[in-house]
Design an enzyme around this catalytic site. Structure first.
Site, short mmCIF file in Angstrom:
data_model
loop_
_atom_site.label_atom_id
_atom_site.label_comp_id
_atom_site.label_asym_id
_atom_site.label_seq_id
_atom_site.Cartn_x
_atom_site.Cartn_y
_atom_site.Cartn_z
N ASP A 15 -31.78 12.99 -51.36
CA ASP A 15 -31.88 11.66 -50.76
C ASP A 15 -31.30 11.67 -49.35
O ASP A 15 -31.87 11.13 -48.42
CB ASP A 15 -31.18 10.61 -51.64
CG ASP A 15 -29.76 11.01 -52.03
OD1 ASP A 15 -29.33 12.15 -51.73
OD2 ASP A 15 -29.07 10.19 -52.66
N ASP B 230 -25.39 14.60 -45.75
CA ASP B 230 -24.30 14.01 -44.98
C ASP B 230 -23.45 15.17 -44.45
O ASP B 230 -23.83 15.82 -43.48
CB ASP B 230 -23.54 13.08 -45.94
CG ASP B 230 -22.52 12.20 -45.27
OD1 ASP B 230 -21.98 12.58 -44.23
OD2 ASP B 230 -22.22 11.10 -45.78
N ARG C 68 -29.91 0.87 -55.31
CA ARG C 68 -30.88 1.97 -55.38
C ARG C 68 -32.32 1.47 -55.41
O ARG C 68 -33.24 2.16 -54.99
CB ARG C 68 -30.66 2.82 -56.65
CG ARG C 68 -29.34 3.57 -56.68
CD ARG C 68 -29.36 4.60 -57.81
NE ARG C 68 -28.05 5.13 -58.14
CZ ARG C 68 -27.45 6.14 -57.51
NH1 ARG C 68 -28.03 6.71 -56.48
NH2 ARG C 68 -26.27 6.56 -57.90
N GLY D 183 -29.64 10.08 -56.70
CA GLY D 183 -30.15 9.47 -55.46
C GLY D 183 -31.58 9.80 -55.08
O GLY D 183 -32.28 8.98 -54.50
N PHE E 82 -22.57 4.42 -43.36
CA PHE E 82 -22.96 4.33 -44.76
C PHE E 82 -24.27 3.54 -44.93
O PHE E 82 -24.46 2.49 -44.33
CB PHE E 82 -21.85 3.66 -45.57
CG PHE E 82 -22.05 3.75 -47.04
CD1 PHE E 82 -21.77 4.92 -47.73
CD2 PHE E 82 -22.56 2.66 -47.75
CE1 PHE E 82 -21.97 5.01 -49.10
CE2 PHE E 82 -22.77 2.74 -49.12
CZ PHE E 82 -22.47 3.92 -49.79
N LYS F 149 -27.74 12.88 -41.62
CA LYS F 149 -26.74 12.42 -40.64
C LYS F 149 -26.24 13.62 -39.85
O LYS F 149 -25.27 14.26 -40.25
CB LYS F 149 -25.56 11.77 -41.38
CG LYS F 149 -25.85 10.48 -42.11
CD LYS F 149 -24.59 9.99 -42.82
CE LYS F 149 -24.82 8.70 -43.57
NZ LYS F 149 -23.67 8.36 -44.43
N ASP G 112 -27.05 4.42 -53.32
CA ASP G 112 -26.29 3.31 -53.90
C ASP G 112 -24.97 3.05 -53.19
O ASP G 112 -24.40 3.92 -52.54
CB ASP G 112 -25.97 3.62 -55.35
CG ASP G 112 -24.92 4.73 -55.48
OD1 ASP G 112 -25.16 5.84 -54.97
OD2 ASP G 112 -23.85 4.46 -56.05
#
Ligand code: IMP
Ligand code: MG
Length: 178
Positions: free
Chosen positions: A103, A106, A168, A48, A155, A134, A162
């Site tokens: 990237d 989360d 991507r 990512g 998301f 996030k 991706d």
């Protein structure tokens, strides 16, 4: 508002290419000033972070190297609960300042795994850079040094991220329309 479709899902543009570019300039400026005079290794987390790592690294004007590691999961595509191994270490990071390039952060599970590994490998200092964060999903007590954008717990795809392998290459970040 730009909308796109990937496989069975629809997404709406959340962060434009221009906003990303401006933020990259700011983050790199901050890194160049914070890390001047140090022996720095940027450590990109594949897959990512490949675009973010490249875009940041080309803006770095201090003495620095870059290397990449990859998280190999043992099963499926979901990031939750699976045991992952970090592969591809070929840079000596002992006593170096490491800037982890992610990237997205989360839950923070992946990041925690990386930070633990860097401690085992005796990095002298670890900084964390992530393009997206996030906060509502984050469960760890790890401080993030460079954050591109804080986003809602929904998301996203694009700019390296991706959905099932696709998206991507999108130059901006898109969020799922539910
Ligand atoms: P974490 O371990 O829960 O912090 O998530 C880490 C990894 O899950 C990231 O490095 C991404 O590869 C993936 N991921 C998390 N959120 C998203 C998302 O919104 N879109 C795409 N991939 C994501
Ligand atoms: Mg990732």
């Amino acid at each position: 508002m730009k909308e796109i479709r990937i496989l069975d899902k629809k997404f709406r543009e959340l962060i434009t290419e221009k906003a990303i570019r401006n933020r990259l300039d700011e983050l790199a400026r901050q890194m160049n000033s914070d890390l001047a005079g140090k022996d720095v290794v940027f450590l990109g987390i594949l897959n990512g972070a490949f675009l973010f790592a490249a875009d940041i690294f080309r803006r770095i004007d201090i003495k620095a190297r870059i290397s990449f590691v990859k998280l190999a999961s043992y099963e499926g595509t979901s990031s939750s609960g699976t045991i992952k191994e970090l592969i591809g270490w070929n840079e000596d990071i002992k006593n170096k300042t490491i800037v982890v390039i992610e990237d997205i952060v989360d839950t923070g599970n992946t990041l925690e795994r990386i930070v633990d590994e860097l401690a085992i490998r005796k990095a002298s200092e670890v900084k964390i850079a992530t393009m997206l964060f996030k906060p509502a999903a984050f469960t760890k007590d790890i401080s993030l040094d460079y954050v591109g954008f804080e986003i809602p717990d929904n998301f996203v795809v694009g700019y390296g991220l991706d959905y099932d392998g696709y998206g991507r290459n999108l130059p901006s970040v898109y969020t799922l329309i539910k």
